[in-house]
Design a protein around this motif. Structure first.
Motif, PDB file in Angstrom:
ATOM      1  N   TRP A  31      28.987 -90.258  22.824  1.00 59.08           N
ATOM      2  CA  TRP A  31      28.930 -89.086  21.951  1.00 59.08           C
ATOM      3  C   TRP A  31      27.609 -88.370  22.178  1.00 59.08           C
ATOM      4  CZ3 TRP A  31      30.894 -91.189  16.530  1.00 59.08           C
ATOM      5  CH2 TRP A  31      32.231 -91.641  16.691  1.00 59.08           C
ATOM      6  N   ARG A  57      27.376 -83.842  15.942  1.00 63.06           N
ATOM      7  CA  ARG A  57      28.018 -84.238  17.210  1.00 63.06           C
ATOM      8  C   ARG A  57      28.530 -83.005  17.931  1.00 63.06           C
ATOM      9  NH1 ARG A  57      33.193 -88.097  17.125  1.00 63.06           N
ATOM     10  NH2 ARG A  57      34.204 -86.066  16.702  1.00 63.06           N
ATOM     11  N   ARG A  58      28.112 -82.897  19.220  1.00 65.30           N
ATOM     12  CA  ARG A  58      28.517 -81.741  20.024  1.00 65.30           C
ATOM     13  C   ARG A  58      29.763 -82.056  20.843  1.00 65.30           C
ATOM     14  NH1 ARG A  58      26.434 -77.243  22.784  1.00 65.30           N
ATOM     15  NH2 ARG A  58      28.219 -76.321  23.860  1.00 65.30           N
ATOM     16  N   SER A  59      29.824 -83.237  21.459  1.00 60.24           N
ATOM     17  CA  SER A  59      30.974 -83.568  22.327  1.00 60.24           C
ATOM     18  C   SER A  59      31.202 -85.079  22.323  1.00 60.24           C
ATOM     19  CB  SER A  59      30.737 -83.072  23.766  1.00 60.24           C
ATOM     20  OG  SER A  59      29.576 -83.676  24.307  1.00 60.24           O
ATOM     21  N   ARG A  60      32.350 -85.421  22.833  1.00 55.60           N
ATOM     22  CA  ARG A  60      32.763 -86.839  22.878  1.00 55.60           C
ATOM     23  C   ARG A  60      33.526 -87.055  24.180  1.00 55.60           C
ATOM     24  NH1 ARG A  60      36.688 -89.580  18.273  1.00 55.60           N
ATOM     25  NH2 ARG A  60      37.015 -91.614  19.298  1.00 55.60           N
ATOM     26  N   PHE A  61      33.080 -88.034  24.969  1.00 58.00           N
ATOM     27  CA  PHE A  61      33.677 -88.284  26.287  1.00 58.00           C
ATOM     28  C   PHE A  61      34.064 -89.752  26.416  1.00 58.00           C
ATOM     29  CE2 PHE A  61      31.002 -84.572  27.047  1.00 58.00           C
ATOM     30  CZ  PHE A  61      31.881 -83.738  27.696  1.00 58.00           C
ATOM     31  N   THR A 100      28.493 -81.921  29.151  1.00 61.33           N
ATOM     32  CA  THR A 100      28.530 -81.039  27.977  1.00 61.33           C
ATOM     33  C   THR A 100      27.869 -79.701  28.237  1.00 61.33           C
ATOM     34  OG1 THR A 100      28.506 -82.972  26.519  1.00 61.33           O
ATOM     35  CG2 THR A 100      27.903 -80.852  25.547  1.00 61.33           C
ATOM     36  N   ASP A 105      34.247 -76.354  30.638  1.00 61.21           N
ATOM     37  CA  ASP A 105      35.417 -77.245  30.528  1.00 61.21           C
ATOM     38  C   ASP A 105      35.539 -78.001  31.835  1.00 61.21           C
ATOM     39  OD1 ASP A 105      37.995 -78.420  30.403  1.00 61.21           O
ATOM     40  OD2 ASP A 105      38.558 -76.973  28.855  1.00 61.21           O
TER      41      ASP A 105
END
Length: 305
Positions: A31, A57-61, A100, A105
């Motif tokens: 995260w 939280r900005r992104s989750r991978f 991120t 994308d």
């Protein structure tokens, strides 16, 4: 009473704060958190603590290998044949921060890059090469995508061209061409077999003739050797006879009498009805009479004066 209410409210706020400040990240996930709009840190698997309302939280991978389906597209080969092709790309996220902030994308970018690379590579290849060199095409795509995705925090592990479709008319022409090629190869194979058979037959006949000539030569040598040995034997026999005659004058008469006896024995053993056996004394007397008559005839002949 008011104090108890205040303590209850404070306890509730503390519990909520602690609940919001504790983040449990699942295994194989990362995260990305920002603090006041700026990148703060990347949380790994396990329990983590943040500052509620300040850290977001900005992104989750997922760190697992992921599949990106490259949409089917029409491309034109070097020999101007339009084909339909699609592919599958396997990636793994290595740096969640770069994934991120370096690309908007990641999956769409990799899919678009794969399509562009496919069009460029197939444009340099003919149709037959495209269909037969799929492994080379996969390697080229992997190199190009991996070089681009390295700055995006991702690693392209594999690229597979899933399907290549050609128009029905082209496919029919290719099938006819393949059939003609098979017939040509069959004809060449048959001709090569006939050629080898003729060569082997001629070689066999040559070997047979050589063996026959060798046998005739050996037979001639054998006859020659036999005659030489017979001549040598006769020569040695004559030498023995001559030596015997020098020692004894009656040796020749003995040999002659021996030959006569052998001849009369063979004649006596014959089944012929026209044979007449004359004793040796009679033949000698006839010979003496013949010589006497000849002598008398010469005496009665008048002498010319």
């Amino acid at each position: 009473m008011e104090f108890l209410s205040f303590v209850g409210v404070v306890s509730t706020l503390v519990i909520i704060y602690l609940f919001l400040g504790v983040k449990i990240v699942p295994q194989a996930e990362k995260w990305v958190f920002e603090r006041l709009g700026k990148y703060h840190r990347t949380l790994g698997a396990g329990i983590n603590f943040i500052v509620p309302f300040i850290d977001q939280r900005r992104s989750r991978f997922s760190t697992q290998e992921q599949i990106i389906d490259v949409p089917r597209q029409a491309v034109i080969t070097k020999d101007n044949v339009s084909i339909q092709i699609d592919a599958v790309v396997f990636i793994r996220i290595n740096d969640a921060k770069q994934a991120t902030y370096e690309i908007q994308d990641l999956k769409i970018a990799i899919a678009q890059l794969a399509q562009t690379t496919l069009r460029a590579e197939i444009g340099r290849m003919e149709l037959d090469e495209t269909l037969s060199s799929r492994a080379d095409l996969n390697a080229v795509l992997l190199t190009a995508l991996d070089a681009a995705s390295s700055t995006w925090g991702a690693k392209v592990t594999r690229v597979e061209v899933a399907d290549i479709s050609v128009p029905q008319a082209v496919q029919t022409a290719m099938e006819l061409q393949m059939e003609a090629e098979r017939r040509r190869r069959a004809t060449e194979t048959e001709a090569e077999g006939d050629k080898n058979a003729r060569i082997m037959k001629a070689e066999g006949e040559r070997q047979q003739a050589f063996k026959q000539a060798e046998a005739v030569e050996r037979m001639a040598d054998a006859h020659k050797y036999e005659k030489e040995q017979l001549a040598i034997g006769e020569q040695r026999a004559m030498e023995v006879i001559n030596q015997a005659m020098e020692v004894n004058q009656n040796a020749a008469g003995f040999l002659l009498a021996k030959d006569r006896i052998a001849a009369f024995s063979e004649l006596a053993g014959s089944d012929s009805a026209n044979k007449v056996v004359v004793p040796i004394e009679t033949s000698e007397m006839v010979g003496s009479l013949t010589a006497l008559v000849s002598l008398l005839g010469q005496s009665n002949t008048p002498t010319k004066s």
